[in-house]
Design a protein around this motif. Structure first.
Motif, PDB file in Angstrom:
ATOM      1  N   ASP A 297       0.843  -1.200   0.000  1.00 21.56           N
ATOM      2  CA  ASP A 297       0.000   0.000   0.000  1.00 21.56           C
ATOM      3  C   ASP A 297       0.877   1.249   0.000  1.00 21.56           C
ATOM      4  O   ASP A 297       0.535   2.261  -0.601  1.00 21.56           O
ATOM      5  CB  ASP A 297      -0.912   0.003   1.235  1.00 21.56           C
ATOM      6  N   ILE A 298       2.002   1.164   0.713  1.00 29.28           N
ATOM      7  CA  ILE A 298       2.955   2.286   0.775  1.00 29.28           C
ATOM      8  C   ILE A 298       4.361   1.728   0.569  1.00 29.28           C
ATOM      9  O   ILE A 298       4.708   0.676   1.118  1.00 29.28           O
ATOM     10  CB  ILE A 298       2.870   3.035   2.121  1.00 29.28           C
ATOM     11  N   ILE A 299       5.159   2.420  -0.235  1.00 31.86           N
ATOM     12  CA  ILE A 299       6.565   2.066  -0.435  1.00 31.86           C
ATOM     13  C   ILE A 299       7.414   3.110   0.291  1.00 31.86           C
ATOM     14  O   ILE A 299       7.287   4.304   0.031  1.00 31.86           O
ATOM     15  CB  ILE A 299       6.925   2.049  -1.939  1.00 31.86           C
ATOM     16  N   VAL A 300       8.241   2.655   1.212  1.00 31.24           N
ATOM     17  CA  VAL A 300       9.156   3.553   1.927  1.00 31.24           C
ATOM     18  C   VAL A 300      10.539   3.389   1.300  1.00 31.24           C
ATOM     19  O   VAL A 300      11.174   2.338   1.432  1.00 31.24           O
ATOM     20  CB  VAL A 300       9.199   3.247   3.438  1.00 31.24           C
ATOM     21  N   HIS A 301      10.983   4.424   0.585  1.00 34.08           N
ATOM     22  CA  HIS A 301      12.295   4.393  -0.074  1.00 34.08           C
ATOM     23  C   HIS A 301      13.334   4.929   0.913  1.00 34.08           C
ATOM     24  O   HIS A 301      13.368   6.124   1.211  1.00 34.08           O
ATOM     25  CB  HIS A 301      12.257   5.238  -1.344  1.00 34.08           C
ATOM     26  N   VAL A 302      14.171   4.024   1.427  1.00 30.50           N
ATOM     27  CA  VAL A 302      15.202   4.395   2.407  1.00 30.50           C
ATOM     28  C   VAL A 302      16.471   4.776   1.655  1.00 30.50           C
ATOM     29  O   VAL A 302      17.022   3.973   0.903  1.00 30.50           O
ATOM     30  CB  VAL A 302      15.479   3.234   3.388  1.00 30.50           C
ATOM     31  N   ARG A 303      16.933   6.007   1.866  1.00 32.56           N
ATOM     32  CA  ARG A 303      18.143   6.497   1.203  1.00 32.56           C
ATOM     33  C   ARG A 303      19.237   6.793   2.218  1.00 32.56           C
ATOM     34  O   ARG A 303      18.958   7.253   3.324  1.00 32.56           O
ATOM     35  CB  ARG A 303      17.832   7.778   0.424  1.00 32.56           C
ATOM     36  N   ASP A 304      20.471   6.511   1.837  1.00 33.71           N
ATOM     37  CA  ASP A 304      21.630   6.892   2.649  1.00 33.71           C
ATOM     38  C   ASP A 304      21.989   8.318   2.252  1.00 33.71           C
ATOM     39  O   ASP A 304      22.733   8.548   1.299  1.00 33.71           O
ATOM     40  CB  ASP A 304      22.789   5.927   2.377  1.00 33.71           C
ATOM     41  N   VAL A 305      21.447   9.278   2.997  1.00 32.75           N
ATOM     42  CA  VAL A 305      21.609  10.678   2.607  1.00 32.75           C
ATOM     43  C   VAL A 305      23.032  11.172   2.836  1.00 32.75           C
ATOM     44  O   VAL A 305      23.450  12.201   2.283  1.00 32.75           O
ATOM     45  CB  VAL A 305      20.571  11.550   3.357  1.00 32.75           C
ATOM     46  N   ALA A 306      23.801  10.424   3.634  1.00 33.03           N
ATOM     47  CA  ALA A 306      25.191  10.818   3.895  1.00 33.03           C
ATOM     48  C   ALA A 306      26.149  10.320   2.818  1.00 33.03           C
ATOM     49  O   ALA A 306      27.316  10.704   2.804  1.00 33.03           O
ATOM     50  CB  ALA A 306      25.633  10.290   5.263  1.00 33.03           C
ATOM     51  N   HIS A 307      25.645   9.490   1.907  1.00 34.46           N
ATOM     52  CA  HIS A 307      26.504   8.936   0.866  1.00 34.46           C
ATOM     53  C   HIS A 307      26.692   9.960  -0.258  1.00 34.46           C
ATOM     54  O   HIS A 307      25.722  10.598  -0.682  1.00 34.46           O
ATOM     55  CB  HIS A 307      25.889   7.659   0.295  1.00 34.46           C
ATOM     56  N   PRO A 308      27.918  10.146  -0.749  1.00 33.90           N
ATOM     57  CA  PRO A 308      28.143  11.156  -1.797  1.00 33.90           C
ATOM     58  C   PRO A 308      27.396  10.844  -3.101  1.00 33.90           C
ATOM     59  O   PRO A 308      27.153  11.729  -3.906  1.00 33.90           O
ATOM     60  CB  PRO A 308      29.669  11.121  -2.017  1.00 33.90           C
ATOM     61  N   GLU A 309      27.037   9.589  -3.323  1.00 35.53           N
ATOM     62  CA  GLU A 309      26.332   9.192  -4.552  1.00 35.53           C
ATOM     63  C   GLU A 309      24.845   8.946  -4.292  1.00 35.53           C
ATOM     64  O   GLU A 309      24.203   8.162  -4.991  1.00 35.53           O
ATOM     65  CB  GLU A 309      26.971   7.925  -5.126  1.00 35.53           C
ATOM     66  N   SER A 310      24.289   9.621  -3.289  1.00 38.26           N
ATOM     67  CA  SER A 310      22.899   9.363  -2.876  1.00 38.26           C
ATOM     68  C   SER A 310      21.897   9.563  -4.012  1.00 38.26           C
ATOM     69  O   SER A 310      20.974   8.768  -4.185  1.00 38.26           O
ATOM     70  CB  SER A 310      22.528  10.266  -1.689  1.00 38.26           C
ATOM     71  N   GLU A 311      22.071  10.624  -4.802  1.00 44.70           N
ATOM     72  CA  GLU A 311      21.137  10.904  -5.909  1.00 44.70           C
ATOM     73  C   GLU A 311      21.236   9.830  -6.994  1.00 44.70           C
ATOM     74  O   GLU A 311      20.225   9.395  -7.553  1.00 44.70           O
ATOM     75  CB  GLU A 311      21.412  12.288  -6.507  1.00 44.70           C
ATOM     76  N   ALA A 312      22.459   9.377  -7.284  1.00 44.03           N
ATOM     77  CA  ALA A 312      22.646   8.322  -8.284  1.00 44.03           C
ATOM     78  C   ALA A 312      22.036   7.013  -7.797  1.00 44.03           C
ATOM     79  O   ALA A 312      21.435   6.264  -8.575  1.00 44.03           O
ATOM     80  CB  ALA A 312      24.134   8.146  -8.579  1.00 44.03           C
ATOM     81  N   GLN A 313      22.178   6.726  -6.494  1.00 43.79           N
ATOM     82  CA  GLN A 313      21.578   5.527  -5.923  1.00 43.79           C
ATOM     83  C   GLN A 313      20.057   5.585  -6.023  1.00 43.79           C
ATOM     84  O   GLN A 313      19.404   4.577  -6.328  1.00 43.79           O
ATOM     85  CB  GLN A 313      22.011   5.369  -4.460  1.00 43.79           C
ATOM     86  N   LYS A 314      19.496   6.769  -5.797  1.00 45.38           N
ATOM     87  CA  LYS A 314      18.044   6.939  -5.929  1.00 45.38           C
ATOM     88  C   LYS A 314      17.598   6.609  -7.354  1.00 45.38           C
ATOM     89  O   LYS A 314      16.591   5.905  -7.561  1.00 45.38           O
ATOM     90  CB  LYS A 314      17.644   8.374  -5.570  1.00 45.38           C
ATOM     91  N   ALA A 315      18.346   7.087  -8.342  1.00 45.63           N
ATOM     92  CA  ALA A 315      18.004   6.832  -9.748  1.00 45.63           C
ATOM     93  C   ALA A 315      18.033   5.332 -10.043  1.00 45.63           C
ATOM     94  O   ALA A 315      17.181   4.814 -10.770  1.00 45.63           O
ATOM     95  CB  ALA A 315      18.973   7.582 -10.665  1.00 45.63           C
ATOM     96  N   ASP A 316      18.999   4.608  -9.458  1.00 47.03           N
ATOM     97  CA  ASP A 316      19.085   3.162  -9.671  1.00 47.03           C
ATOM     98  C   ASP A 316      17.875   2.442  -9.069  1.00 47.03           C
ATOM     99  O   ASP A 316      17.324   1.524  -9.678  1.00 47.03           O
ATOM    100  CB  ASP A 316      20.371   2.603  -9.052  1.00 47.03           C
ATOM    101  N   VAL A 317      17.467   2.854  -7.875  1.00 42.40           N
ATOM    102  CA  VAL A 317      16.304   2.236  -7.223  1.00 42.40           C
ATOM    103  C   VAL A 317      15.040   2.472  -8.050  1.00 42.40           C
ATOM    104  O   VAL A 317      14.243   1.550  -8.280  1.00 42.40           O
ATOM    105  CB  VAL A 317      16.125   2.780  -5.786  1.00 42.40           C
ATOM    106  N   MET A 318      14.873   3.711  -8.520  1.00 40.00           N
ATOM    107  CA  MET A 318      13.686   4.033  -9.311  1.00 40.00           C
ATOM    108  C   MET A 318      13.669   3.244 -10.615  1.00 40.00           C
ATOM    109  O   MET A 318      12.606   2.834 -11.096  1.00 40.00           O
ATOM    110  CB  MET A 318      13.638   5.536  -9.603  1.00 40.00           C
ATOM    111  N   ALA A 319      14.860   2.981 -11.170  1.00 39.34           N
ATOM    112  CA  ALA A 319      14.940   2.198 -12.414  1.00 39.34           C
ATOM    113  C   ALA A 319      14.487   0.762 -12.180  1.00 39.34           C
ATOM    114  O   ALA A 319      13.775   0.184 -13.006  1.00 39.34           O
ATOM    115  CB  ALA A 319      16.369   2.228 -12.956  1.00 39.34           C
ATOM    116  N   VAL A 320      14.881   0.163 -11.038  1.00 38.63           N
ATOM    117  CA  VAL A 320      14.457  -1.209 -10.730  1.00 38.63           C
ATOM    118  C   VAL A 320      12.950  -1.257 -10.485  1.00 38.63           C
ATOM    119  O   VAL A 320      12.260  -2.166 -10.940  1.00 38.63           O
ATOM    120  CB  VAL A 320      15.226  -1.778  -9.516  1.00 38.63           C
TER     121      VAL A 320
END
Length: 426
Positions: free
Chosen positions: A280-303
């Motif tokens: 019902d709800i997807i909680v996207h957990v991001r490592d905001v302290a990681h220098p590649e956080s935005e790129a990691q987000k893009a990879d998750v959204m692609a999957v």
């Protein structure tokens, strides 16, 4: 040794299989982390830029010579190439370097093979591994004759052995797919039973090592393995938790994603990852302290997109958790806090310290509450248990007792309404 090869002067998104805008140093660091995840000692890690990809070895001859010297200086047992290699490239590199060579896909398959704990996980990994190995059998039989024969013979004994192995692997793949179909049916039966007692499902997704399992443990008081290790969690885990309003939900911890996730694995783990589609709800957990956080987000959204979760669904069903704020400076934390005030579905927190987790639970409550429907119900006053259930699980905004009947106006989530109707039928 870990080697990250990349095209010189080309953006990361133009690299073969590279969808993320990442710096080579960051991709090398991730590959080192992946290698360490299967307890290999990384002696050396280098970047290798090329002006074009060589069909024979991926790298140019000068770079291959340089790596061979490094391999000879330190007794290196395995060279990990952080890219996808063809069977020919892998074989040629092993000949040149005189040591074992595996590519990124092979490395991730090794990690998953070591991590799989359940029968389903082991079946999925074995299926992915066999699909990967099927096209690489030629490497196992280079010591046998592979020259074509004459007088009606199609090939030498080497080719015969390869074809035999291909047939055996093909039969194993068919058997595994059949077994996995049974597992998929069982998983669907579990989903159906959950729908009959329909508690809302909240799925945690995110890049590997973003802190999903730590957050899961914090919210559920469970003891799922949470380590500073890539792919520490492989098999999905589910636990029931109660939100501040009293609403019961099921929290699901899923396998972490990674850039260039091998297609064999996405296909094999589809049954597991489809738990996300049911959520019902997807909680996207991001490592905001990681220098590649935005790129990691893009990879998750692609999957997620590959699984069939389209953008409108994501916007409606997702909460973005910015984890590991305990690693940030005061100024950065203030910036994230201001952003969260502007965008309610973005929430900074620390799974380690617990800071912000209460706000997450309240936001889950609020988001699920938006689905609430207000209905008129007539309940016999003698049925005190049913009335108490409605007060505990719904929002009673009006009540009129007359002639032994309680006339209630109640706000109920679709899931709770289904549970109440089932209760009355029972």
């Amino acid at each position: 040794m870990v080697v990250h090869p990349y095209l010189r002067g080309a953006p990361a998104s133009d690299e073969p299989g590279g969808a993320s805008m990442r710096l080579p140093a960051a991709r090398l660091a991730e590959a080192v982390g992946l290698t360490a995840a299967i307890s290999l000692q990384v002696v050396d890690a280098i970047e290798a830029s090329v002006d074009r990809i060589r069909p024979a070895t991926w790298l140019g001859s000068g770079k291959v010579d340089e790596i061979r010297l490094l391999v000879e200086l330190d007794p290196i047992d395995v060279v990990v190439m952080n890219c996808a290699l063809s069977p020919v490239q892998q074989r040629n590199l092993e000949r040149e370097l005189k040591t074992k060579v595996i590519d990124r896909t092979g490395l991730i398959l090794e990690i998953f093979g070591e991590r799989a704990a359940t029968r389903e996980g082991r079946l999925q990994v074995e299926l992915a591994h066999l699909s990967y190995q099927k096209g690489r059998l030629v490497r196992s039989w280079t010591h046998l004759e592979r020259q074509r024969g004459g007088a009606g013979f199609l090939g030498g004994p080497g080719e015969t052995q390869i074809e035999t192995d291909r047939r055996i692997i093909g039969e194993k793949i068919v058997r595994l797919k059949r077994e996995l179909e049974g597992v998929t049916r069982t998983r669907e039966l579990h989903r159906r039973s959950r729908r009959k007692v329909p508690n809302p499902i909240v799925a945690l997704v995110g890049y590997t090592n973003a802190g999903k399992s730590s957050l899961f443990n914090r919210l559920t008081k469970a003891e799922v393995l949470a380590a500073d290790l890539l792919f520490a969690t492989l098999d999905p885990t589910m636990r029931g938790i109660r939100l501040p309003s009293g609403r019961q939900i099921i929290l699901s911890d899923t396998v972490g994603f990674v850039s260039d996730l091998p297609t064999h694995l996405v296909a094999a783990f589809r049954a597991t990852l489809e738990e996300v589609l049911e959520a019902d709800i997807i909680v996207h957990v991001r490592d905001v302290a990681h220098p590649e956080s935005e790129a990691q987000k893009a990879d998750v959204m692609a999957v997620l997109d590959d699984l069939g979760v389209d953008q409108p669904q994501v916007d409606e069903r997702m909460i973005e958790v910015l984890n590991k704020i305990d690693l940030l400076g005061e100024e950065e934390r203030l910036r994230l806090s201001n952003r969260a005030q502007r965008i309610p579905e973005v929430l900074p927190l620390s799974a380690l310290t617990g800071e912000g987790t209460d706000r997450l639970l309240a936001l889950l409550d609020e988001k699920l509450g938006r689905q609430r429907e207000f209905i008129e119900l007539a309940v016999d006053l003698a049925d005190g248990a049913a009335i108490a259930w409605l007060y505990a699980n719904g929002e009673v905004i009006a009540r009129d007792d007359r002639d032994g009947i309680a006339h209630l106006t109640v706000g109920l989530d679709p899931a709770d309404r289904g549970r109440f109707e089932k209760r009355r039928q029972g």
